[in-house]
Design a protein around this motif. Structure first.
Motif, PDB file in Angstrom:
ATOM      1  N   LYS A   1       7.417 -14.592   5.540  1.00 32.46           N
ATOM      2  CA  LYS A   1       8.471 -13.588   5.425  1.00 32.46           C
ATOM      3  C   LYS A   1       9.613 -13.951   6.357  1.00 32.46           C
ATOM      4  O   LYS A   1       9.424 -14.720   7.310  1.00 32.46           O
TER       5      LYS A   1
ATOM      6  N   GLU B   1       6.128  -6.707   2.746  1.00 33.14           N
ATOM      7  CA  GLU B   1       5.517  -5.521   2.162  1.00 33.14           C
ATOM      8  C   GLU B   1       5.909  -4.293   2.980  1.00 33.14           C
ATOM      9  O   GLU B   1       6.028  -4.359   4.203  1.00 33.14           O
ATOM     10  N   LEU B   2       6.105  -3.198   2.297  1.00 31.14           N
ATOM     11  CA  LEU B   2       6.482  -1.966   2.982  1.00 31.14           C
ATOM     12  C   LEU B   2       5.285  -1.433   3.755  1.00 31.14           C
ATOM     13  O   LEU B   2       4.245  -1.106   3.185  1.00 31.14           O
ATOM     14  N   ASN B   3       5.412  -1.375   5.057  1.00 36.99           N
ATOM     15  CA  ASN B   3       4.343  -0.880   5.916  1.00 36.99           C
ATOM     16  C   ASN B   3       4.091   0.596   5.644  1.00 36.99           C
ATOM     17  O   ASN B   3       5.018   1.402   5.607  1.00 36.99           O
TER      18      ASN B   3
ATOM     19  N   GLU C   1       9.286 -11.370   0.090  1.00 39.30           N
ATOM     20  CA  GLU C   1       9.768 -10.062   0.551  1.00 39.30           C
ATOM     21  C   GLU C   1       8.671  -9.372   1.354  1.00 39.30           C
ATOM     22  O   GLU C   1       7.515  -9.327   0.925  1.00 39.30           O
TER      23      GLU C   1
END
Length: 265
Positions: free
Chosen positions: A148, A239-241, A237
């Motif tokens: 990332k 990852e949304l935490n 991209e």
């Protein structure tokens, strides 16, 4: 050479034929049979690779082909063509290096544009030119194939001394490059090498790096002798935490509550 399913920008466009809930709709879609072409040739050699374009839609499609490359060492067979549904077009890529071509690694892109739906797909290109009678060999293996932005990409670098000179100091240069030829990060250092040397090095991907394919490039030099090597990896991209998502939802709720409280007052 490596074969992969093709990179797509965007994937598919459906143009309605009108009425009837989409009956008779025109489907504009195509694909490439690979998204990476990597070639190794020695000075004075040439090699041909083929990228296939497949019309996966149900209408005739017209295409333009563009070649972006760091140096004039590749020729493309097609600049424009048309394909009927189900047809396949082979695009020849001829790579070549002169007898005195300096050992180096070059990158570029084969860009195929479909005109009706304005779709574009890309095959990334890597050409490594090697010495005809090398005194060094160099191999690069990226250990972190997906990273990332703001993370480090790690690579194993194997250096081999094929000549008679022992216990010499070589200059090692390594960098992150995109397929447009831009350098995002680099380092260089001096190393002593006898018969061979295996090391692991890493570079930090810039915070603002775009998502997609990149190259880990390495080069060793001794006086006027050099060798190059590359391996590719992906910047993905983040990852949304879940914790961050929860905190964001709480923040939005608080903002809404504050707004309504102020409105009541």
């Amino acid at each position: 050479s490596n074969n992969y399913s093709a990179e797509e920008i965007p994937t598919e466009e459906i143009v309605s034929g009108g009425g009837g809930g989409g009956a008779g709709a025109e489907i504009i879609d195509f694909t490439l049979d690979r998204d990476l072409v990597k070639i190794l040739i020695k000075q004075g050699e040439s090699k041909r690779e083929i990228v296939k374009v497949i019309n996966k839609g149900n209408v005739k499609l017209d295409f333009l082909v563009e070649l972006e490359f760091e140096k004039d060492l590749v020729a493309v067979s097609e600049k424009s063509f048309s394909l009927y549904p189900g047809d396949v077009k082979e695009i020849n890529l001829d790579f070549f290096a002169g007898e005195n071509e300096f050992p180096e690694a070059y990158v570029g892109r084969l860009i195929v544009r479909e005109l009706e739906g304005n779709m574009t797909k890309v095959a990334n290109l890597i050409l490594e030119v090697k010495e005809k009678n090398p005194l060094f060999d160099l191999r690069t293996n990226v250990l972190t194939k997906e990273v990332k932005p703001n993370e480090r990409v790690k690579a194993e670098i194997n250096m081999y001394n094929l000549g008679d000179l022992m216990n010499i100091d070589v200059l090692l240069y390594y960098s992150i490059k995109d397929f447009k030829g831009n350098t995002l990060a680099f380092r260089e250092e001096s190393l002593a090498i006898n018969d061979s040397l295996d090391i692991i090095r890493e570079l930090k991907v810039p915070r603002g790096a775009e998502y997609g394919a990149y190259v880990f490039y390495t080069k060793i030099s001794y006086e006027n002798i050099s060798a190059v090597s590359t391996d590719n990896f992906m910047v993905i991209e983040p990852e949304l935490n879940l914790l961050n998502l929860f905190l964001l939802i709480i923040l939005i709720i608080l903002i809404i509550l504050i707004y309504f409280l102020k409105k009541k007052r």
